[in-house]
Design an enzyme around this catalytic site. Sequence first.
Site, PDB file in Angstrom:
ATOM      1  N   TYR A 137      28.931  35.382  13.504  1.00 15.84           N
ATOM      2  CA  TYR A 137      29.961  34.380  13.263  1.00 15.84           C
ATOM      3  C   TYR A 137      31.104  34.495  14.263  1.00 15.84           C
ATOM      4  CZ  TYR A 137      27.917  32.246   9.182  1.00 15.84           C
ATOM      5  OH  TYR A 137      27.087  31.517   8.355  1.00 15.84           O
ATOM      6  N   GLY A 259      22.079  27.140   6.580  1.00 17.23           N
ATOM      7  CA  GLY A 259      21.598  27.953   7.697  1.00 17.23           C
ATOM      8  C   GLY A 259      21.414  29.403   7.314  1.00 17.23           C
ATOM      9  N   ASP A 260      22.306  29.905   6.480  1.00 21.94           N
ATOM     10  CA  ASP A 260      22.178  31.285   6.001  1.00 21.94           C
ATOM     11  C   ASP A 260      20.938  31.434   5.113  1.00 21.94           C
ATOM     12  OD1 ASP A 260      24.764  32.266   7.084  1.00 21.94           O
ATOM     13  OD2 ASP A 260      25.586  30.822   5.677  1.00 21.94           O
ATOM     14  N   ARG A 261      20.704  30.419   4.280  1.00 19.30           N
ATOM     15  CA  ARG A 261      19.531  30.476   3.399  1.00 19.30           C
ATOM     16  C   ARG A 261      18.240  30.413   4.221  1.00 19.30           C
ATOM     17  NH1 ARG A 261      16.257  31.994   1.307  1.00 19.30           N
ATOM     18  NH2 ARG A 261      15.320  31.723  -0.740  1.00 19.30           N
TER      19      ARG A 261
END
Length: 484
Positions: A137, A259-261
């Site tokens: 990030y 996006g994290d999933r």
Amino acid sequence: MRMVVVGDVMLDVDLSGEATRLSPDAPVPVVDVSGVRRRAGGAGLVARMLAEEGWPVTLVTVLGDDDAGRQLQDNLAGVRLVAGPSGYPSPVKTRVRAGSHAVVRFDQGCEKTPVPEVSPAMLQTVEEAGVIIVADYGRGVAANPRLRELLSRQAGQVPIIWDPHPSGPKPVPGVAVVTPNLSEAVKAAQALAHKAPQGGSGDQDQAAEAGRILLEHWGSQSVLVTKGEQGAVLLRNGNPVPHPVPAPRVEAGDPCGAGDRLAAGLAVHLLAGRDLEEAAALAVQDAADFLAAGGVSALPDRATGVADQESSTTSLNESRLRLAAERPYAGRRPTEPLLLARTVRKNGGTVVATGGCFDLLHAGHVRSLSAARELGDCLIVCLNSDDSVRRLKGPERPIIGQHDRAELLLAMECVDAVLVFDEDTPEAALERLRPDIWVKGGDYKGARLPEADLVESWGGRCLTVPYHPARSTTGLADALAKVS
């Protein structure tokens, strides 16, 4: 094998309420805040998602020594945490929403900071990983030279999924898959090739062209360019033909966390030994299901006290898993259907599924669903989408839209999750869900169910429950038509 998430964390704060008037001081809405939620964001969100599924996961990161940092530790209960000091205030992103609409976001402590140091414990954890997710990030963890050197060595030994950030470093060579979204891919490809990717026409061609450029310059094994509701495009090293990955249609107001999933899903499926194309397809489905189930707002809150020692977080996670094995749904349970099925199956439970349109719920539905729930440890309803119902029953149906139908079903105590499918038959949904028992109403009694061969192919069973012929949606619809 333990999963390791490496990257930057931040505290996400959601303020939600209603805006019914303008401020007398300026033409801006006044939001009457009715709810405040705090959660771990960035790499912390990826780790939380995996932990909620029951996977043993370790988060390698840096934390600030401040109140926001302590709140982050509270929200990471259940995740084994190996963290060094950041030396700077913890980043906080506060979103204000009025109803379903975002109003404004405030960022605190999000300015660029020097690359943080990594501890021997952090490096050792990465070295012992069975699969690694780098959730960058742009705060510098993924830019640490010692960590990057280790990740370069690990790239040839374990799957590494790299979720890049425009402000972060490029991925190390050899990682299994890099997952930029379309805008990130185009921007990065333009910076590398000194021209904007043209492709042919549309996002598909532009994504493919950007993916080819990134594949060449980054030296990864593959690049998966995600395109939101349009799915993704997979480019593999040595194969110039782009592989499209479709996504099911999902109406979701807040795409945060998709996006994290997807990155978490890729890690799970690659660790399970699936090839990259299958893992990508399943991960895109996972992300869509996550959004359909409510996204980050559906994640359970964490209020378990500070978990600042590895032993305390590990023992807490293990005790939760033991409790789940004894009583699979003591307390809050996941409602995302694939996660629910995986959790029940992992704890030795029986997954039961049934399907239908469920347009105008009536007593016959309630009795059949209750009987189906008694057959196992959870009941997942495969629900025909609005388009599917129209194709099956005509342009006047459904009477009630799919979102309201799903909400009504979930309000029933016997229904644990709903999986909406767009096809005319539930076979594709069943292939993803793979229930132990597939249930239909007793009107099929004496006949072999159409889905029997598919369900039996993975060792499942097909059963019928009592059917109540005097009660039907068509009969209700006809009766309503007479009184309207």
